[in-house]
Design an enzyme around this catalytic site. Structure first.
Site, PDB file in Angstrom:
ATOM      1  N   HIS A  36       0.867  -1.175   0.000  1.00 14.79           N
ATOM      2  CA  HIS A  36       0.000   0.000   0.000  1.00 14.79           C
ATOM      3  C   HIS A  36       0.904   1.226   0.000  1.00 14.79           C
ATOM      4  O   HIS A  36       1.997   1.209   0.555  1.00 14.79           O
ATOM      5  CB  HIS A  36      -0.874  -0.038   1.257  1.00 14.79           C
ATOM      6  CG  HIS A  36      -1.957   0.984   1.297  1.00 14.79           C
ATOM      7  ND1 HIS A  36      -1.706   2.313   1.569  1.00 14.79           N
ATOM      8  CD2 HIS A  36      -3.308   0.881   1.136  1.00 14.79           C
ATOM      9  CE1 HIS A  36      -2.850   2.984   1.573  1.00 14.79           C
ATOM     10  NE2 HIS A  36      -3.840   2.143   1.316  1.00 14.79           N
ATOM     11  N   ASP A  70       3.017  -4.134   8.315  1.00 18.56           N
ATOM     12  CA  ASP A  70       1.727  -3.499   8.065  1.00 18.56           C
ATOM     13  C   ASP A  70       0.651  -4.553   8.300  1.00 18.56           C
ATOM     14  O   ASP A  70       0.457  -5.456   7.487  1.00 18.56           O
ATOM     15  CB  ASP A  70       1.678  -2.976   6.633  1.00 18.56           C
ATOM     16  CG  ASP A  70       0.336  -2.352   6.280  1.00 18.56           C
ATOM     17  OD1 ASP A  70      -0.606  -2.420   7.098  1.00 18.56           O
ATOM     18  OD2 ASP A  70       0.212  -1.809   5.157  1.00 18.56           O
ATOM     19  N   GLN A 125      -4.499  -5.314   7.112  1.00 23.34           N
ATOM     20  CA  GLN A 125      -5.393  -6.309   6.540  1.00 23.34           C
ATOM     21  C   GLN A 125      -5.286  -7.662   7.234  1.00 23.34           C
ATOM     22  O   GLN A 125      -5.921  -8.629   6.803  1.00 23.34           O
ATOM     23  CB  GLN A 125      -5.109  -6.480   5.042  1.00 23.34           C
ATOM     24  CG  GLN A 125      -5.357  -5.241   4.212  1.00 23.34           C
ATOM     25  CD  GLN A 125      -6.828  -4.858   4.139  1.00 23.34           C
ATOM     26  OE1 GLN A 125      -7.717  -5.656   4.409  1.00 23.34           O
ATOM     27  NE2 GLN A 125      -7.089  -3.613   3.778  1.00 23.34           N
ATOM     28  N   LYS A 174     -10.812  -0.481  10.042  1.00 15.14           N
ATOM     29  CA  LYS A 174     -10.843  -1.738   9.299  1.00 15.14           C
ATOM     30  C   LYS A 174     -11.210  -2.929  10.186  1.00 15.14           C
ATOM     31  O   LYS A 174     -11.360  -4.046   9.695  1.00 15.14           O
ATOM     32  CB  LYS A 174      -9.491  -1.988   8.631  1.00 15.14           C
ATOM     33  CG  LYS A 174      -9.127  -0.954   7.573  1.00 15.14           C
ATOM     34  CD  LYS A 174      -7.811  -1.283   6.899  1.00 15.14           C
ATOM     35  CE  LYS A 174      -7.363  -0.176   5.962  1.00 15.14           C
ATOM     36  NZ  LYS A 174      -8.246   0.031   4.806  1.00 15.14           N
ATOM     37  N   CYS A 232      -4.631   2.150  -3.817  1.00 17.01           N
ATOM     38  CA  CYS A 232      -3.390   2.701  -3.242  1.00 17.01           C
ATOM     39  C   CYS A 232      -2.234   1.712  -3.376  1.00 17.01           C
ATOM     40  O   CYS A 232      -1.405   1.575  -2.470  1.00 17.01           O
ATOM     41  CB  CYS A 232      -3.595   3.092  -1.780  1.00 17.01           C
ATOM     42  SG  CYS A 232      -4.762   4.435  -1.541  1.00 17.01           S
TER      43      CYS A 232
END
Length: 431
Positions: free
Chosen positions: A145, A220, A223, A246, A386
């Site tokens: 991203h 990261d 997700q 999220k 993104c």
């Protein structure tokens, strides 16, 4: 929560039906159709428990934290810090290893600017390992991203370090055989789960390669934290970032996990009130972490609401959520692959995945696909998500992404698949 689920049983249709009663927005209609919400990878929906927690705080406890000596301020501070503890337990961290941020993007920039500030001499001897210069290298990947790419581009520009990128193969998998992690690497920044491909990256291999050369690792987890059991100590990462919106929480709240000893050595990013001990007109001394990195008025009601979201997820059970979404993800991939004229991105990657799939229909722009589906009440994400370098590597400028969550159903996936097939028929591009 209206569900009576148990920690280890699969999520049955009746369980999901009960869960859906907790999400008021799922009972709305769009363009005369029941909403089919398949954009949770961008922003998840919120249950009553989260909505009520934020409203209850604002109605009964609203006050500045870590500042007032009055009863309301003390109680607000207590629930704020309780929220930090809730998140820490959820990801296997210590309370003093959680820094509140506005989102994951800010959290990544916090780490990147700590490297910058150390490079110009801030932080003293303890910050030596964060200093970068010519000859040093930062490593990320071609699937990131933009939030986990651009801050490192800027850090390289500020310090003279070199940014290196782990490439992708033709399917979109990381080319781990083309090693970019060397003795010059100071930090590896990598996504746990691709927000385009839905694949769960082999973090253990990447961390092992970084450890071999003494590099730090930032994960990261935007997700993965909402969809998988997450234990930052078991993963052996140094930093991890996530965003509340999220994972059933509100917007405006995110977090940075950092190993205690690293946070203690890092110079601050944002400066001002609430992160200092002593201030004169010429210099300041800073609080220990995490307060050192929490300048200014904090996101108190948002943190309280995020804690309510984490409690909700924990009660349902993260292993159960992961299994449910893996099944939906496979249903998405299998169904899309079976439709003539659809190219599923990342379908050839032999890795586990979450409930997310992105696809391209040659001859139809993703915006047109999204509009056609929206006319049927089906909400998906369109564009480059993104992640322009990933799309460019796979030979497309944009894609359509469907992403599920614990409240998504097989019937919704099937409605989406029917909508994709109808899109192709409408535009007449079947091969």
């Amino acid at each position: 929560m209206s569900s009576s689920t148990t920690a280890d049983a699969p999520l049955a249709e009746t369980d999901i039906a009960r869960l859906r009663e907790d999400f008021p927005i799922l009972h709305t209609q769009v363009n005369g159709h029941p909403l089919v919400y398949l954009d949770s990878g961008a922003t998840s929906q919120r249950p009553f428990a989260v909505l009520d927690a934020e409203r209850e705080f604002a109605a009964t406890l609203n006050a500045a934290v870590h500042r007032g000596a009055h009863t309301l301020a003390a109680e607000a501070t207590e629930v704020f810090e309780d929220a930090r503890s809730t998140l820490a337990r959820f990801i296997g961290a210590g309370d003093d290893e959680i820094v509140w941020t506005s989102n994951a993007t800010e959290a990544i920039n916090l780490v990147a600017y700590a490297f910058s500030n150390a490079t110009v001499g801030r932080g003293g001897p303890a910050a030596e390992r964060f200093r970068l210069g010519q000859g040093d290298e930062i490593v990320t990947t071609e699937m990131e991203h933009h939030a986990n790419l651009i801050p490192w581009q800027e850090l390289a520009a500020r310090t003279g370090a070199t940014l290196r990128v782990i490439p992708l193969d033709d399917d979109g998998a990381l080319r781990l055989d083309e090693n970019r992690i060397t003795a010059r690497t100071k930090i590896l920044a990598v996504t746990h789960v691709s927000n385009v491909l839905g694949v769960i990256n082999p973090v253990d291999q990447l961390v092992a390669a970084a450890r071999d050369v003494g590099a730090l690792v930032l994960l990261d987890a935007c997700q993965s934290a909402p969809h998988l059991p997450l234990d930052v100590r078991a993963l052996d990462v140094d930093f991890a970032v996530l965003s509340g919106h999220k994972m059933l929480g509100p917007t405006g709240i995110g977090a940075l996990y950092g190993r205690r000893e690293l946070l203690e050595a890092m110079p601050p990013f944002l400066t001002g009130g609430s992160m200092i001990t002593t201030v004169t007109t010429t210099q300041a001394e800073y609080l220990p972490p995490p307060q050192r990195f929490e300048a200014g008025t904090q996101r108190v009601s948002q943190a309280v609401a995020l804690a309510a979201a984490i409690d909700y997820l924990s009660e349902v059970g993260m292993p159960r959520i992961a299994a449910h979404e893996a099944a939906l993800g496979q249903r998405l991939v299998d169904g899309l692959t079976a439709i003539d004229g659809v190219r599923v991105l990342g379908v050839g990657i032999d890795l586990p995945r979450v409930g997310l799939a992105s696809f391209d229909i040659p001859g139809i722009h993703s915006h047109d696909v999204g509009q056609f589906l929206d006319d049927r009440g089906i909400a998906v994400r369109v564009g480059h998500h993104c992640a322009q370098p990933l799309h460019r590597r796979l030979g497309v400028t944009a894609s359509t992404r469907a992403s599920t969550y614990l409240y998504s159903t097989e019937a919704e996936v099937d409605a989406f698949l029917d909508g994709v097939a109808a899109t192709i028929d409408f535009f007449g591009v079947r091969s």
